[in-house]
Scaffold this motif. Structure first.
Motif, PDB file in Angstrom:
ATOM      1  N   GLY A   6       4.698  -6.254  -4.470  1.00 40.30           N
ATOM      2  CA  GLY A   6       5.115  -5.124  -3.654  1.00 40.30           C
ATOM      3  C   GLY A   6       4.132  -3.972  -3.723  1.00 40.30           C
ATOM      4  N   LYS A   7       3.605  -3.717  -4.908  1.00 43.72           N
ATOM      5  CA  LYS A   7       2.621  -2.641  -5.063  1.00 43.72           C
ATOM      6  C   LYS A   7       1.329  -2.976  -4.318  1.00 43.72           C
ATOM      7  CE  LYS A   7       5.079   0.133  -7.550  1.00 43.72           C
ATOM      8  NZ  LYS A   7       5.472   1.475  -7.049  1.00 43.72           N
ATOM      9  N   ARG A   8       0.951  -4.254  -4.326  1.00 44.86           N
ATOM     10  CA  ARG A   8      -0.256  -4.656  -3.584  1.00 44.86           C
ATOM     11  C   ARG A   8      -0.048  -4.463  -2.082  1.00 44.86           C
ATOM     12  NH1 ARG A   8      -0.250  -8.970  -7.325  1.00 44.86           N
ATOM     13  NH2 ARG A   8       0.650 -10.352  -5.761  1.00 44.86           N
ATOM     14  N   ILE A   9       1.152  -4.807  -1.609  1.00 45.78           N
ATOM     15  CA  ILE A   9       1.451  -4.619  -0.189  1.00 45.78           C
ATOM     16  C   ILE A   9       1.338  -3.146   0.185  1.00 45.78           C
ATOM     17  CG2 ILE A   9       3.275  -4.761   1.554  1.00 45.78           C
ATOM     18  CD1 ILE A   9       4.282  -7.278   0.115  1.00 45.78           C
ATOM     19  N   MET A  10       1.894  -2.274  -0.666  1.00 47.79           N
ATOM     20  CA  MET A  10       1.820  -0.840  -0.383  1.00 47.79           C
ATOM     21  C   MET A  10       0.371  -0.364  -0.349  1.00 47.79           C
ATOM     22  SD  MET A  10       3.037   2.070   0.350  1.00 47.79           S
ATOM     23  CE  MET A  10       4.804   1.696   0.325  1.00 47.79           C
ATOM     24  N   ASN A  36      -0.319   6.312  -2.027  1.00 49.75           N
ATOM     25  CA  ASN A  36      -1.391   5.614  -2.738  1.00 49.75           C
ATOM     26  C   ASN A  36      -1.134   5.645  -4.238  1.00 49.75           C
ATOM     27  OD1 ASN A  36      -2.041   8.220  -3.559  1.00 49.75           O
ATOM     28  ND2 ASN A  36      -3.865   8.383  -2.260  1.00 49.75           N
ATOM     29  N   ASN A  37      -2.067   5.091  -5.025  1.00 47.98           N
ATOM     30  CA  ASN A  37      -1.834   5.028  -6.467  1.00 47.98           C
ATOM     31  C   ASN A  37      -2.051   6.372  -7.168  1.00 47.98           C
ATOM     32  OD1 ASN A  37      -4.624   5.191  -6.364  1.00 47.98           O
ATOM     33  ND2 ASN A  37      -4.987   3.168  -7.275  1.00 47.98           N
ATOM     34  N   CYS A  91       7.677  11.374   6.537  1.00 45.84           N
ATOM     35  CA  CYS A  91       6.818  10.336   5.959  1.00 45.84           C
ATOM     36  C   CYS A  91       6.942   9.027   6.741  1.00 45.84           C
ATOM     37  CB  CYS A  91       7.228  10.055   4.512  1.00 45.84           C
ATOM     38  SG  CYS A  91       6.455  11.135   3.311  1.00 45.84           S
ATOM     39  N   PRO A  92       5.838   8.322   6.921  1.00 42.59           N
ATOM     40  CA  PRO A  92       5.952   6.941   7.406  1.00 42.59           C
ATOM     41  C   PRO A  92       6.496   6.051   6.289  1.00 42.59           C
ATOM     42  CG  PRO A  92       3.654   7.515   6.990  1.00 42.59           C
ATOM     43  CD  PRO A  92       4.446   8.769   6.801  1.00 42.59           C
ATOM     44  N   PHE A  93       7.257   5.013   6.666  1.00 39.99           N
ATOM     45  CA  PHE A  93       7.902   4.134   5.694  1.00 39.99           C
ATOM     46  C   PHE A  93       7.547   2.679   5.969  1.00 39.99           C
ATOM     47  CE2 PHE A  93      10.491   7.825   5.137  1.00 39.99           C
ATOM     48  CZ  PHE A  93      11.047   7.716   3.871  1.00 39.99           C
ATOM     49  N   TYR A  94       7.688   1.869   4.916  1.00 41.59           N
ATOM     50  CA  TYR A  94       7.563   0.420   5.052  1.00 41.59           C
ATOM     51  C   TYR A  94       8.689  -0.245   4.270  1.00 41.59           C
ATOM     52  CZ  TYR A  94       2.978   1.056   7.134  1.00 41.59           C
ATOM     53  OH  TYR A  94       1.970   1.421   7.972  1.00 41.59           O
ATOM     54  N   LEU A  95       9.224  -1.304   4.842  1.00 38.87           N
ATOM     55  CA  LEU A  95      10.243  -2.089   4.153  1.00 38.87           C
ATOM     56  C   LEU A  95       9.533  -3.106   3.265  1.00 38.87           C
ATOM     57  CD1 LEU A  95      13.138  -3.023   3.630  1.00 38.87           C
ATOM     58  CD2 LEU A  95      12.964  -4.475   5.658  1.00 38.87           C
ATOM     59  N   ILE A  96       9.639  -2.934   1.964  1.00 38.36           N
ATOM     60  CA  ILE A  96       9.021  -3.846   0.995  1.00 38.36           C
ATOM     61  C   ILE A  96      10.120  -4.291   0.037  1.00 38.36           C
ATOM     62  CG2 ILE A  96       7.229  -4.133  -0.749  1.00 38.36           C
ATOM     63  CD1 ILE A  96       5.641  -1.916   0.591  1.00 38.36           C
ATOM     64  N   ASP A  97      10.639  -5.484   0.247  1.00 33.23           N
ATOM     65  CA  ASP A  97      11.779  -5.971  -0.530  1.00 33.23           C
ATOM     66  C   ASP A  97      11.491  -5.971  -2.026  1.00 33.23           C
ATOM     67  OD1 ASP A  97      13.325  -6.356   1.734  1.00 33.23           O
ATOM     68  OD2 ASP A  97      12.633  -8.421   2.021  1.00 33.23           O
ATOM     69  N   GLU A  98      10.255  -6.281  -2.395  1.00 34.35           N
ATOM     70  CA  GLU A  98       9.891  -6.344  -3.819  1.00 34.35           C
ATOM     71  C   GLU A  98       9.996  -4.981  -4.507  1.00 34.35           C
ATOM     72  OE1 GLU A  98       7.839  -9.638  -1.601  1.00 34.35           O
ATOM     73  OE2 GLU A  98       8.111  -7.478  -1.337  1.00 34.35           O
ATOM     74  N   GLU A 110      -2.239  -2.115   0.445  1.00 36.09           N
ATOM     75  CA  GLU A 110      -2.823  -2.628   1.687  1.00 36.09           C
ATOM     76  C   GLU A 110      -2.395  -1.766   2.874  1.00 36.09           C
ATOM     77  OE1 GLU A 110      -1.470  -6.625   1.778  1.00 36.09           O
ATOM     78  OE2 GLU A 110      -2.807  -7.302   0.163  1.00 36.09           O
ATOM     79  N   LYS A 111      -1.118  -1.373   2.889  1.00 29.78           N
ATOM     80  CA  LYS A 111      -0.628  -0.520   3.975  1.00 29.78           C
ATOM     81  C   LYS A 111      -1.333   0.834   3.952  1.00 29.78           C
ATOM     82  CE  LYS A 111       2.446  -3.404   5.582  1.00 29.78           C
ATOM     83  NZ  LYS A 111       2.263  -4.043   6.926  1.00 29.78           N
ATOM     84  N   TRP A 112      -1.574   1.343   2.762  1.00 35.08           N
ATOM     85  CA  TRP A 112      -2.273   2.624   2.645  1.00 35.08           C
ATOM     86  C   TRP A 112      -3.701   2.507   3.174  1.00 35.08           C
ATOM     87  CZ3 TRP A 112      -1.182   7.591   1.752  1.00 35.08           C
ATOM     88  CH2 TRP A 112      -2.244   8.447   1.464  1.00 35.08           C
ATOM     89  N   GLU A 113      -4.381   1.440   2.822  1.00 36.00           N
ATOM     90  CA  GLU A 113      -5.750   1.246   3.291  1.00 36.00           C
ATOM     91  C   GLU A 113      -5.794   1.082   4.812  1.00 36.00           C
ATOM     92  OE1 GLU A 113      -7.063  -2.066   1.008  1.00 36.00           O
ATOM     93  OE2 GLU A 113      -7.190  -0.936  -0.873  1.00 36.00           O
ATOM     94  N   GLU A 114      -4.800   0.370   5.359  1.00 38.07           N
ATOM     95  CA  GLU A 114      -4.719   0.235   6.820  1.00 38.07           C
ATOM     96  C   GLU A 114      -4.523   1.600   7.473  1.00 38.07           C
ATOM     97  OE1 GLU A 114      -1.564  -2.424   7.756  1.00 38.07           O
ATOM     98  OE2 GLU A 114      -2.510  -4.162   6.816  1.00 38.07           O
TER      99      GLU A 114
END
Length: 408
Positions: free
Chosen positions: A387-391, A313-314, A297-304, A393-397
């Motif tokens: 944090g959920k909004r950031i995720m 995605n949702n 899986c690709p990952f992102y560091l999201i402190d929140e 956005e990353k999914w849409e990107e």
């Protein structure tokens, strides 16, 4: 081959299993622990409406629903590897090898206690370990304890320990260093604590939390915070004192604390001791994502959200076909949210498996997750929605880049 395999028998995994089984899917749940329930097993707290949330009862309810629907649950079964070959996932355990087209990772979270001088002494444990000892195994971790780390989780567990007859002498900060960072800064800790103050039985504490809504009031609150602490559930909350050492001969005998300035720096010459026979360290939680990493899986560091989180995605779908996530692996939140996310994941899996006319149910389940988040009595991170909004956005990107790569 199973229609769906779920790794993790906590609130998210069991909820997803129930949902999938209700839609006619054959479900296998795998968990390394000896009991189903995950972190639900240790939870026991009073809710804002005066009712009690009993994790053991909730776990038993979900487990009963799953088994009644024919879900197979394998306990004491660690998973040590995952592989994907075309459209099939292969899951390797110490006992057997399993395969499926739809794999859900509901592996939950783990604690990250911070090191404190003396933390290797017998009688030092994570705050979650003390919770499990008390609420699950009905064994007191000790008679009198000190909790190092003031946050939403440690405050709630402190109240649970007290209800079990344990004397919690104080919640105090860790000493400020490169590892503790914001956890040792009084203002940051106050921001976190304000999100559980409404649950305190003290009317003064609840009223005071309403006043701390702007930065000036917070700064004043920290500057004039009483050096002896403020009591919440009868437990001294020490935002101006930090534990600099845990001491004892062959086991914990006490802690050495010192007064700190509003920025968290130790004031020399203010050291004093608190006697106790056990110490809990509360360094927070982080998503357990090792299997998602093994899967690719690709990952992102999201402190929140508590750290590195797999891209999803949702609908609880990841960037890999046939792989889903739900619960604390997607970000540190409460068990009720994990249960709702499990429902979303279960419905999504059923739809992708070929069950028709589920879109309305999926949308309603997604809305339920958001509603449960809004109604949660406290959040592990007050900025979890960010944090959920950031995720998202990353999914849409990711989707845009995937589309561009396909077209190109």
């Amino acid at each position: 081959m199973n229609d769906v395999i779920i790794i993790g028998a906590g609130p998210a995994g069991l909820s997803a299993a129930v949902t999938c089984a209700r839609k006619g899917l054959q479900v296998l749940v795998i968990d390394e622990y000896m009991k189903p329930g995950g972190r639900l097993l240790g939870q026991l707290y009073e809710q804002p409406d005066g009712t009690w949330w009993n994790g053991i009862q909730e776990s038993a309810r979900l487990h009963r629903q799953a088994t009644d629907l024919g879900v197979q649950i394998l306990l004491n079964t660690p998973v040590h590897n995952l592989e994907r070959d075309e459209d099939q996932w292969t899951i390797y355990t110490e006992k057997n090898i399993y395969s499926t087209n739809h794999l859900l990772l509901a592996t939950g979270a783990a604690e990250s206690p911070v090191p404190v001088p003396g933390w290797t002494l017998p009688g030092v444990m994570s705050v979650g370990a003390a919770q499990v000892m008390t609420n699950v195994h009905r064994v007191k971790p000790g008679e009198r304890g000190v909790i190092i780390g003031v946050n939403a989780l440690s405050a709630v567990i402190a109240s649970e320990l007290q209800m079990a007859g344990v004397n919690v002498a104080a919640l105090a900060l860790p000493e400020r260093n490169k590892l503790t960072q914001e956890a040792a800064q009084p203002e940051s800790v106050m921001n976190d604590l304000l999100h559980v103050a409404h649950m305190a039985p003290s009317a003064l504490m609840r009223f005071g939390s309403k006043l701390m809504k702007n930065d000036l009031m917070k700064q004043l609150g920290i500057t004039f915070y009483p050096k002896s602490g403020f009591k919440m559930w009868g437990i001294p909350i020490q935002l101006r004192k930090a534990v600099v050492e845990i001491y004892g001969n062959k086991q914990v005998e006490g802690v050495k604390i010192a007064t700190v300035r509003p920025d968290g720096d130790i004031i020399p010459g203010t050291e004093e001791t608190i006697s106790c026979d056990f110490v809990c360290i509360a360094g927070g939680l982080y998503p357990l994502t090792e299997l998602a990493a093994v899967a690719g899986c690709p990952f992102y560091l999201i402190d929140e959200l508590g750290g590195y989180v797999p891209l999803h995605n949702n609908r609880m779908e990841t960037a890999l076909d046939g792989l889903y996530v739900a619960g604390n692996i997607t970000g540190i939140e409460g068990a009720k949210i994990a249960i709702d996310q499990g429902t979303v994941a279960g419905l999504t899996i059923a739809a992708n498996h070929g069950v028709n006319e589920l879109e309305n149910e999926i949308e309603q389940a997604i809305a339920s997750v958001s509603q449960t988040r809004d109604q949660a009595p406290f959040q592990f991170d007050p900025n979890v929605r960010k944090g959920k909004r950031i995720m998202q956005e990353k999914w849409e990107e990711y989707q845009r880049s995937k589309s561009e790569w396909t077209v190109g």
